[in-house]
Design an enzyme around this catalytic site. Structure first.
Site, PDB file in Angstrom:
ATOM      1  N   ILE A 233      -0.097 -18.024 -15.991  1.00  0.00           N
ATOM      2  CA  ILE A 233       0.192 -19.291 -15.309  1.00  0.00           C
ATOM      3  C   ILE A 233       1.476 -19.158 -14.497  1.00  0.00           C
ATOM      4  O   ILE A 233       2.463 -18.600 -14.980  1.00  0.00           O
ATOM      5  CB  ILE A 233       0.385 -20.402 -16.369  1.00  0.00           C
ATOM      6  CG1 ILE A 233      -0.894 -20.568 -17.193  1.00  0.00           C
ATOM      7  CG2 ILE A 233       0.825 -21.723 -15.727  1.00  0.00           C
ATOM      8  CD1 ILE A 233      -0.688 -21.292 -18.501  1.00  0.00           C
ATOM      9  N   CYS A 234       1.459 -19.687 -13.262  1.00  0.00           N
ATOM     10  CA  CYS A 234       2.704 -19.832 -12.503  1.00  0.00           C
ATOM     11  C   CYS A 234       2.639 -21.141 -11.735  1.00  0.00           C
ATOM     12  O   CYS A 234       1.845 -22.020 -12.058  1.00  0.00           O
ATOM     13  CB  CYS A 234       2.972 -18.623 -11.600  1.00  0.00           C
ATOM     14  SG  CYS A 234       1.924 -18.557 -10.148  1.00  0.00           S
ATOM     15  N   ARG A 235       3.456 -21.277 -10.705  1.00  0.00           N
ATOM     16  CA  ARG A 235       3.512 -22.557  -9.996  1.00  0.00           C
ATOM     17  C   ARG A 235       2.252 -22.783  -9.165  1.00  0.00           C
ATOM     18  O   ARG A 235       1.677 -23.856  -9.189  1.00  0.00           O
ATOM     19  CB  ARG A 235       4.754 -22.584  -9.092  1.00  0.00           C
ATOM     20  CG  ARG A 235       5.037 -23.938  -8.473  1.00  0.00           C
ATOM     21  CD  ARG A 235       6.249 -23.879  -7.571  1.00  0.00           C
ATOM     22  NE  ARG A 235       5.965 -23.121  -6.366  1.00  0.00           N
ATOM     23  CZ  ARG A 235       5.518 -23.666  -5.227  1.00  0.00           C
ATOM     24  NH1 ARG A 235       5.320 -24.958  -5.132  1.00  0.00           N
ATOM     25  NH2 ARG A 235       5.281 -22.910  -4.177  1.00  0.00           N
TER      26      ARG A 235
END
Length: 101
Positions: free
Chosen positions: A65-67
């Site tokens: 997960i990231c932005r």
């Protein structure tokens, strides 16, 4: 090269709502995760993934997960090359409508 597996934010939310135990890894920077992470996610910054590889289990699948889904996609490519099972959360936290803490 093996194709990268993906999961949408809605698919992930449904799995979590159904009580599935998932291995979530948030690769954002400290100041970003301070604004909220998906409950149960582990925070391992993108830049520190290589030195943390031995904390991953090759038998488990990890959802990265990231932005926006860009950095986590890069991490997925890297980890897949190292023989790990990974899936990229497409759209990242920008698309996440579920709970954060």
């Amino acid at each position: 090269m093996e194709e990268m597996k993906e999961i949408t934010t809605d698919e992930l939310k449904n799995k979590l709502d159904a009580g599935e135990k998932l291995e979530l890894v948030d690769v954002r920077e400290d100041d970003e995760v301070a604004k909220g992470m998906i409950p149960g996610a582990k925070h391992i910054r993108m830049g520190t993934i290589p030195e943390n590889l031995d904390s991953f289990d090759k038998d488990k699948e990890y959802i990265m997960i990231c932005r926006s889904g860009n950095r986590s996609g890069q991490v997925c490519h890297y980890m897949q090359e190292q023989g790990y099972k990974v899936r990229n959360m497409v759209g990242g936290m920008l698309d996440w409508s579920g709970e954060t803490k």
